[in-house]
Design an enzyme around this catalytic site. Sequence first.
Site, PDB file in Angstrom:
ATOM      1  N   TRP A   1      -9.886  20.524 -31.190  1.00 50.22           N
ATOM      2  CA  TRP A   1     -11.151  20.008 -30.629  1.00 50.22           C
ATOM      3  C   TRP A   1     -10.928  19.370 -29.259  1.00 50.22           C
ATOM      4  O   TRP A   1     -11.770  18.620 -28.775  1.00 50.22           O
ATOM      5  CB  TRP A   1     -11.794  18.997 -31.589  1.00 50.22           C
ATOM      6  CG  TRP A   1     -10.996  17.729 -31.827  1.00 50.22           C
ATOM      7  CD1 TRP A   1      -9.647  17.593 -31.758  1.00 50.22           C
ATOM      8  CD2 TRP A   1     -11.501  16.435 -32.168  1.00 50.22           C
ATOM      9  NE1 TRP A   1      -9.270  16.316 -32.051  1.00 50.22           N
ATOM     10  CE2 TRP A   1     -10.399  15.582 -32.313  1.00 50.22           C
ATOM     11  CE3 TRP A   1     -12.773  15.915 -32.377  1.00 50.22           C
ATOM     12  CZ2 TRP A   1     -10.522  14.234 -32.634  1.00 50.22           C
ATOM     13  CZ3 TRP A   1     -12.896  14.586 -32.698  1.00 50.22           C
ATOM     14  CH2 TRP A   1     -11.787  13.751 -32.830  1.00 50.22           C
ATOM     15  N   ASP A   2      -9.792  19.713 -28.640  1.00 51.46           N
ATOM     16  CA  ASP A   2      -9.410  19.003 -27.415  1.00 51.46           C
ATOM     17  C   ASP A   2     -10.327  19.224 -26.220  1.00 51.46           C
ATOM     18  O   ASP A   2     -10.289  18.447 -25.267  1.00 51.46           O
ATOM     19  CB  ASP A   2      -7.966  19.350 -27.067  1.00 51.46           C
ATOM     20  CG  ASP A   2      -7.022  18.970 -28.195  1.00 51.46           C
ATOM     21  OD1 ASP A   2      -6.509  17.851 -28.167  1.00 51.46           O
ATOM     22  OD2 ASP A   2      -6.839  19.771 -29.140  1.00 51.46           O
TER      23      ASP A   2
ATOM     24  N   GLU B   1      -5.977  11.423 -39.356  1.00 49.47           N
ATOM     25  CA  GLU B   1      -5.207  12.304 -40.234  1.00 49.47           C
ATOM     26  C   GLU B   1      -4.316  11.552 -41.226  1.00 49.47           C
ATOM     27  O   GLU B   1      -3.621  12.184 -42.012  1.00 49.47           O
ATOM     28  CB  GLU B   1      -4.402  13.293 -39.390  1.00 49.47           C
ATOM     29  CG  GLU B   1      -5.332  14.303 -38.714  1.00 49.47           C
ATOM     30  CD  GLU B   1      -4.619  15.256 -37.780  1.00 49.47           C
ATOM     31  OE1 GLU B   1      -3.778  14.786 -36.988  1.00 49.47           O
ATOM     32  OE2 GLU B   1      -4.901  16.459 -37.842  1.00 49.47           O
TER      33      GLU B   1
ATOM     34  N   LYS C   1      -4.284   6.777 -38.006  1.00 46.59           N
ATOM     35  CA  LYS C   1      -3.488   7.503 -37.015  1.00 46.59           C
ATOM     36  C   LYS C   1      -4.328   7.762 -35.761  1.00 46.59           C
ATOM     37  O   LYS C   1      -3.858   7.622 -34.652  1.00 46.59           O
ATOM     38  CB  LYS C   1      -2.996   8.832 -37.606  1.00 46.59           C
ATOM     39  CG  LYS C   1      -2.063   9.620 -36.707  1.00 46.59           C
ATOM     40  CD  LYS C   1      -1.401  10.777 -37.469  1.00 46.59           C
ATOM     41  CE  LYS C   1      -0.747  11.755 -36.510  1.00 46.59           C
ATOM     42  NZ  LYS C   1      -1.133  13.140 -36.782  1.00 46.59           N
ATOM     43  N   GLN C   2      -5.559   8.192 -35.968  1.00 47.47           N
ATOM     44  CA  GLN C   2      -6.441   8.481 -34.844  1.00 47.47           C
ATOM     45  C   GLN C   2      -7.687   7.598 -34.926  1.00 47.47           C
ATOM     46  O   GLN C   2      -8.072   7.182 -36.024  1.00 47.47           O
ATOM     47  CB  GLN C   2      -6.894   9.954 -34.862  1.00 47.47           C
ATOM     48  CG  GLN C   2      -5.902  10.929 -34.273  1.00 47.47           C
ATOM     49  CD  GLN C   2      -5.066  11.622 -35.342  1.00 47.47           C
ATOM     50  OE1 GLN C   2      -5.087  11.235 -36.496  1.00 47.47           O
ATOM     51  NE2 GLN C   2      -4.317  12.641 -34.940  1.00 47.47           N
TER      52      GLN C   2
END
Lengths: 635, 635
Positions: free
Chosen positions: B362-363, B501, B627-628
Amino acid sequence: MTHWSEWSLIYESFQPNQEKLREALCTLGNGYFATRGAGHEARADDIHYPGTYLAGGYNRLQTEIAGRMVENEDLVNLPNWLPLTWRINEGDWFSLHTVDILSYRQELDLKRGVLLRSVRFRDEQGRQSALATRRLVHMRDLHMAAVEMTLVAENWSGDITIRSGLDGRVINAGVERYKDLNHQHLECVDSTVLDRDTLFLQVQTTQSKIRIAEAARTRLFQNGEPVGIEWEDKTEAAYIALEGTVSLKKGERVTVEKILALYTSRDHAISENGLAARTAISRAARFSDLLMTHSKAWANLWQRFGMEFEEEADEENRKASLILHLHIFHLLQVCSPHTMDLDVGAPARGLHGEAYRGHIFWDEMFIFPFLNFRMPEITRSLLMYRYRRLPEAQCAAQAAGYHGAMFPWQSGSTGREETQILHLNPQSGRWIPDNSHRQRHVNAAIAYDIWQYYQVAGDMKFLCFYGAEMFLNIARFWASIATYNDKLARYEILGVMGPDEYHDAYPDHLRSDRHGPALYNNAYTNVMAVWVLWRGLEILELLPEDWRRHFCEKLSLTEEEIRLWESISQNMRIVFHDGGIISQFEDYDRLQEFEWETYRARYGDIQRLDRILEAEGDTPNRYKVSKQADVLMLF
Amino acid sequence: MTHWSEWSLIYESFQPNQEKLREALCTLGNGYFATRGAGHEARADDIHYPGTYLAGGYNRLQTEIAGRMVENEDLVNLPNWLPLTWRINEGDWFSLHTVDILSYRQELDLKRGVLLRSVRFRDEQGRQSALATRRLVHMRDLHMAAVEMTLVAENWSGDITIRSGLDGRVINAGVERYKDLNHQHLECVDSTVLDRDTLFLQVQTTQSKIRIAEAARTRLFQNGEPVGIEWEDKTEAAYIALEGTVSLKKGERVTVEKILALYTSRDHAISENGLAARTAISRAARFSDLLMTHSKAWANLWQRFGMEFEEEADEENRKASLILHLHIFHLLQVCSPHTMDLDVGAPARGLHGEAYRGHIFWDEMFIFPFLNFRMPEITRSLLMYRYRRLPEAQCAAQAAGYHGAMFPWQSGSTGREETQILHLNPQSGRWIPDNSHRQRHVNAAIAYDIWQYYQVAGDMKFLCFYGAEMFLNIARFWASIATYNDKLARYEILGVMGPDEYHDAYPDHLRSDRHGPALYNNAYTNVMAVWVLWRGLEILELLPEDWRRHFCEKLSLTEEEIRLWESISQNMRIVFHDGGIISQFEDYDRLQEFEWETYRARYGDIQRLDRILEAEGDTPNRYKVSKQADVLMLF
């Protein structure tokens, strides 16, 4: 055409001598690929020529002719996906040539993009059958095509054997006069039967290495229900086929659906084209669903591209309507919304056959006015075909001693000049220079197309990223091909050919005082060159400042060169004769008047005067005759 | 980085353990292909990893692991075009590991897009030499790359043998944890020496059948003049190489230029990619000319994409400047103006190595804000990569029981889901479900990207032809994945994973009362789904009437469905806890607090907490750790 409506081309009898023309006129396509309107039982022979062509699907072959190696790039005839035929009780396979035709009707339905054929016939055993097919090349899903065939046993009962095939043995044999050239463009990569009822054939072009995969699923239905059938693999070499038998009672009917998925190695969003074709066919809908989505796609196209007469629909108008629809229909089958995502130009003969080898000439110029106002995204895409070949055009200019970009008269895969430089006169056995590649005016046409597109679409981004660079390179080419005539204090363009292909060189009595081939100062070319230089200067003014700077730097365009463009555009030589008539080219007035009446009386049809004169050892170069509008193109 | 300026990444010593990181940071590319910053003498080993990657150049391979067949699609490491090395008097080939390095400097010149390296060294025989290389991957002509290498015999005289090669023996070995998977992605098609000094190598990916041709010309110069040299063919299997010897006197220098042309079978405007590479190399300019045009192209890019601090350039700002330039530089090497004519997305790790297999996540969402305002034509092209895979996303939605289009978390060639569904736990030997493909929020990201592009570029044509269709299909997907909870009178989205994640499923104590994998009501996902539905309704209003009608018909979009979208968007469940904190997902508050200090004390670096916990037989799923950014992405 034996019958017609405003939206249908209808033939009501089978006419062998008309068949090849009808096949061209009944071609179905979607801009990505197209298939000629040959019957499903037909093979390439004197009467029929099934052909399937991929937009941009070229291959090059060399042939030794009279001790010289000639290379030609052709639009390749792809494996024939049409084969679908049948026979009764192990008899002969169906052929229009061996049965007694009771009725025949072929209709090209322009509104829905469907080719229909219905035939009633009696065979030698007196069995009467009716056959009806509907065919489409899908306008929404560019990879799909489909046919539905219904058979009725009118007065008999018995077994009917269906044969469905993909024929990879095809060659390019559509044009009689290319027949001595090598024509084996395909080699087989893979052929297999999948899931019992699906044929899979993958081929590769011999030189350009384009892979083409066709997967075709054939299924039978009775009363709307699937019929279980044992398919037998009848593959012979590159002709892969299945045969299956079903019993019919008198009055019963069976429907066969053959659905095609076609993918090539040039496609987007694929992993491997064979896998793509196999996946697509495994997901493919039935004929009726494909027909529905296809018809909707055509309805959308007609909504945008349709043209109707405002007046009362009298006989004359209705006929004109049909012709208009037919032209639009075929144009949209070559340049469709799918074209936007392809790297293709507009071939002179569409995707309808092998004439002109599928090459790209200057025909965009004639279709742009129609397309620009309706879907300029298509014309933009056709211009991108040129832009991607700009480096090749720059090399061509440089090799010929010019600057800028010189686009070729005939363009194919790479944008190199595909026109033959020599052609063999079969009568004399001599190689004769072919000057037609000197139709440099194609470079004015491309510039003109860029400008027209820009004017209609107002697409400054296109101009900045692509259009201006092409345009300025073309302007630079015209500035470099123009030479200064000190005596006349005028710029001239020597050694080119105008649009009129009856004149490619001076006759002997005018040639002695000239050097170089072709003609001097073709008026159309010279005026268009001036137009390009003017517009080039205008484009420099139009560009946003940073882009202008960018191009001046990238092209090392100096003030001096810009002044040269101005000077040429103000001092170009245009030759006149008889006190005010523009000469098609210098000394046109010194050509002989042609004896029109004599020739008309002698030959009747004098449309191909060039061939008539050549057969007499003469040449149109000597006369005031024209094949194409030339000076007139200026008005 | 041992030294730096605002425009240069500079390393002033050779650090074997840093080399792979430096190779990634010193990658040169042009959006079409990229080459890691490995030395010309380096081979893939523990310290070096030369790698060259083509945008969209994927291949699939199957591997049997623990009795199960696993298929992976990788971005293929192409033949290494770098090999250019030398030896003195039949001695050992140059290696940084066997000489005494006197000085070392490697510089990535961000302004001009050039990688420079200079080394002075003394070999075992006491001979001192200086070596300087300059390398570029051409930003104007996407098919070209070049290196110039200069050698100085500082204190010796003797023969120097140059070896130039194209190495087709490469495999994908850039990522340690993929090493048990099949990695032989290439097979050799053709290798030959052309015109004495030009290497030609053509390979093909084993499954996707992409052909790649590299042609490399190597020439020597002394004092600016060409040096005649007898090249010897030293080809070994798929490693094609030339060797030639020249004599140097003490203090003399020789310059070697190696120019590369790289074409693939997916390129536009080619006949066959091998022919294209051969033609290009025969026309190729010298290094200095290529450097000039390349630098100009970068100058143009910096003019448009550059960002500078307004404040005084203090140390802090200058370092921030470098970091900014470095990021922009690498972004433009992956998504360049050339991207506009390619069918590619933005891979998570660029074209800089093999991690994430070159897949598209999805960058785009993170780079669009930068690119949209500077060259929206690039972002449009990245969206076209999605559009071409819309049919695949529709199939995926259907297969999962949803409507509309469900784009995959990891996308490659075809747009199918490339995320592994299971992964092998090497410790237990068990196959464990991998829920990461349940990051359905990628479908909100794509919709968001479409909207951002439309807002910035105002490109209604894109919206009509492509954007709206994708957007409405995604909206439909969200409407179909949402379920109605009667008890709460709210819509919910169950069984998905958010951006964080560390959380892919509920821990055991929360799982028993739930069915299905992954998490319930991820706040980010639910809010974004509402956003998509709102905007979907807005887009329907925005579209010109004929296009609106077109989509409603094509998608069979009824008033009833539109009302459902409205209803969902007004009644979506968002879970809160502790009186007003948005829960990352339902029951997040029932997770354990993590013992941060204990772990920090025990492990020091706890950046990869997931791995630490897994090694302990634990899982981050049990704790309040992230993590994100997840909920935070909403702000």
